[in-house]
Scaffold this active site. Sequence first.
Site, PDB file in Angstrom:
ATOM      1  N   HIS A 237       0.798  -1.233   0.000  1.00  0.00           N
ATOM      2  CA  HIS A 237       0.000   0.000   0.000  1.00  0.00           C
ATOM      3  C   HIS A 237       0.837   1.294   0.000  1.00  0.00           C
ATOM      4  CE1 HIS A 237      -3.416  -2.553   1.128  1.00  0.00           C
ATOM      5  NE2 HIS A 237      -2.695  -3.024   2.128  1.00  0.00           N
TER       6      HIS A 237
HETATM    7  C1  BDR Z   1      -2.862   0.700   5.458  1.00  0.00           C
HETATM    8  O1  BDR Z   1      -3.036   0.089   6.716  1.00  0.00           O
HETATM    9  C2  BDR Z   1      -1.814  -0.255   7.289  1.00  0.00           C
HETATM   10  O2  BDR Z   1      -1.866  -1.524   7.860  1.00  0.00           O
HETATM   11  C3  BDR Z   1      -0.784  -0.142   6.198  1.00  0.00           C
HETATM   12  O3  BDR Z   1       0.454   0.269   6.731  1.00  0.00           O
HETATM   13  C4  BDR Z   1      -1.359   0.863   5.254  1.00  0.00           C
HETATM   14  O4  BDR Z   1      -0.955   2.174   5.598  1.00  0.00           O
HETATM   15  C5  BDR Z   1      -3.548  -0.150   4.406  1.00  0.00           C
HETATM   16  O5  BDR Z   1      -4.925  -0.199   4.668  1.00  0.00           O
END
Ligand code: BDR
Length: 308
Positions: A237
């Site tokens: 992400h």
């Molecule tokens: C987001 O949630 C976190 O667990 C990750 O680091 C990312 O920023 C994805 O939904």
Amino acid sequence: MPARSVIIDCDPGTDDALALLLAFGSPELDIRAITVAGGNVGLERTLQNALSLAALASSAAPVHGGADRPLLGTYGFAPEVHGDDGLGGIALPAGGVPNPALAADAIRDILRKAAEPVTLVGIGPVTNIALALITEPPLAAKIAEIVLMAGSWGEGNTTPSAEFNVWNDPEAFAVLLACDRPLVLAPLELTAHALVTDARIAALRARGGGACLRTACDILDSVPRSRRFGGLGFALHDPCTIAWLLRPELFTTRACPVLVDLVPGPNRGRTIIDRWDRSGLAPNAAVLETLDADGFFALLGDRLAALP
Ligand code: BDR
Ligand code: CA
């Protein structure tokens, strides 16, 4: 081209770690501060992780601790994805000490003194940025752009409705939506393009590189493969935000009205992203829609391989 001034607000976090390393390896970015909140794990770990990652990459960027809770309530953590320590149990060198200025104070101070507008990147719950803006709203004029990994136009990854970062501090996200500065969102549907597979990790490892690249690959190996992708991989992400700053031509975007549901209940933290102009509202965000995944992983490999 002078380097672009950025503040990176994060909650490391395995994918935050990759985003930070990508930023450390990118001379186009002048990292004015790394500000840290709790999120993936508690603040005492996310802060330690940010310091360790900066030490690993020999980055001189100041690291500031910040929020250990959202504007309302408490953070929910995600150890099932990131491990109890937030970095999948991968050992890192001990980091230095955090800068004594707290995150929101540091953000305000940098904006206040900035000769040119500063870009804010948010890859965790955006409590620190919201705190900075609600305590000195005119400083919004000093923001060039806010780039967030946040939300989804369909389902969530934490509740059926909500994405983790927005779910963890929906009021803070609402403050950023309302601040009237250019806002770029990397939602779950976009980050799904950045699919990490065993083959992609192997290709990354084959780049050689130093301790940063090896550690990055070890961290990627630690992340559970997602049911969402049939166990084949997981979405990387947070680095999508940094890649947007470095190589916007890898993405397609759409200007959309974006709202967030703040009502307690099953939809709390849900982003309503009106991609087809059904609300008649004016667009308030550029939503990243597609990504050239091969170009993204090539960029990641190039930049990680250049680090120590
Ligand atoms: C987001 O949630 C976190 O667990 C990750 O680091 C990312 O920023 C994805 O939904
Ligand atoms: Ca994150």
